[in-house]
Motif scaffolding. Sequence first.
Motif, mmCIF file in Angstrom:
data_model
loop_
_atom_site.group_PDB
_atom_site.id
_atom_site.type_symbol
_atom_site.label_atom_id
_atom_site.label_comp_id
_atom_site.label_asym_id
_atom_site.label_seq_id
_atom_site.Cartn_x
_atom_site.Cartn_y
_atom_site.Cartn_z
ATOM 1 N N ILE A 97 0.831 -1.208 0.000
ATOM 2 C CA ILE A 97 0.000 0.000 0.000
ATOM 3 C C ILE A 97 0.863 1.255 0.000
ATOM 4 O O ILE A 97 0.621 2.190 -0.782
ATOM 5 N N LEU A 98 1.882 1.309 0.840
ATOM 6 C CA LEU A 98 2.729 2.500 0.893
ATOM 7 C C LEU A 98 3.480 2.727 -0.412
ATOM 8 O O LEU A 98 3.663 3.870 -0.838
ATOM 9 N N THR A 99 3.901 1.655 -1.063
ATOM 10 C CA THR A 99 4.578 1.795 -2.356
ATOM 11 C C THR A 99 3.638 2.391 -3.391
ATOM 12 O O THR A 99 3.996 3.332 -4.113
ATOM 13 N N ILE A 100 2.430 1.863 -3.470
ATOM 14 C CA ILE A 100 1.451 2.369 -4.436
ATOM 15 C C ILE A 100 1.097 3.824 -4.140
ATOM 16 O O ILE A 100 1.056 4.664 -5.047
ATOM 17 N N VAL A 101 0.868 4.153 -2.861
ATOM 18 C CA VAL A 101 0.541 5.527 -2.486
ATOM 19 C C VAL A 101 1.701 6.463 -2.823
ATOM 20 O O VAL A 101 1.486 7.561 -3.366
ATOM 21 N N LEU A 102 2.921 6.052 -2.537
ATOM 22 C CA LEU A 102 4.085 6.878 -2.852
ATOM 23 C C LEU A 102 4.182 7.153 -4.348
ATOM 24 O O LEU A 102 4.439 8.289 -4.763
ATOM 25 N N VAL A 138 1.405 9.613 -5.425
ATOM 26 C CA VAL A 138 1.761 10.971 -5.018
ATOM 27 C C VAL A 138 2.873 11.508 -5.922
ATOM 28 O O VAL A 138 2.825 12.658 -6.368
ATOM 29 N N ALA A 139 3.870 10.656 -6.223
ATOM 30 C CA ALA A 139 4.973 11.107 -7.087
ATOM 31 C C ALA A 139 4.461 11.470 -8.478
ATOM 32 O O ALA A 139 4.901 12.473 -9.064
ATOM 33 N N TYR A 140 3.546 10.684 -9.019
ATOM 34 C CA TYR A 140 2.985 11.005 -10.340
ATOM 35 C C TYR A 140 2.126 12.256 -10.282
ATOM 36 O O TYR A 140 2.115 13.051 -11.219
ATOM 37 N N ALA A 141 1.391 12.433 -9.190
ATOM 38 C CA ALA A 141 0.540 13.619 -9.064
ATOM 39 C C ALA A 141 1.395 14.885 -8.942
ATOM 40 O O ALA A 141 1.088 15.906 -9.572
ATOM 41 N N VAL A 142 2.459 14.824 -8.187
ATOM 42 C CA VAL A 142 3.333 15.982 -7.993
ATOM 43 C C VAL A 142 4.194 16.212 -9.217
ATOM 44 O O VAL A 142 4.391 17.335 -9.665
#
Length: 131
Positions: free
Chosen positions: A115-120, A123-127
Motif C-alpha cells: 500500500i505504501l509503495t502504491i501511495v508513494l 503521489v509522485a505522479y501527481a506531484v
Amino acid sequence: MAPRIDRPLSPFLTYRWTLTMAMSIVHRITGLALYAGTVLLAWWLIATASGPGAYANLQAFTSSWIGRIIVFGYTWALIHHMLSGVRHLVWDLGYGFGPNEREWLTRAALVGGIILTIVLWIVAYAVGGGR
C-alpha cells in the motif's frame, strides 16, 4: 560405532510453511535487492553530477517500461524491508511472539509495504505530472 544422534531437521523440511517463514525469506531477498538498487541510486547521483547528457541517459532508462518496473521494485523492496525491520525490532523488544500477534505483524508488513509503495508512486505522479 558411535550411537546415532537424532538431530532436528531443517524447519523447511519438517514444519508447515507459514506466512512468517515466507516473509523472513522475502526480507532477506529485499535486503539483497537493496544492494542492486543502490547501484541505480549511485548511477543517478553520478549522472546528476556529470551533466545534462549523462542525466538524460539515466532519464531515458528510468522512463522506459523496464526502468519503471525496476524503480518500482526498488521502492517496494525499500519500504517492505523497512517495515519488516520494524517487525523485527518489535520482536527484539520482546513483544509480538504470540501466534496472533506474529501473524498480524507479518501481514501488516506485507500489506503495508504494498500500500505504501502504491501511495508513494501515486503521489509522485501527481506531484511530478507523470514524468
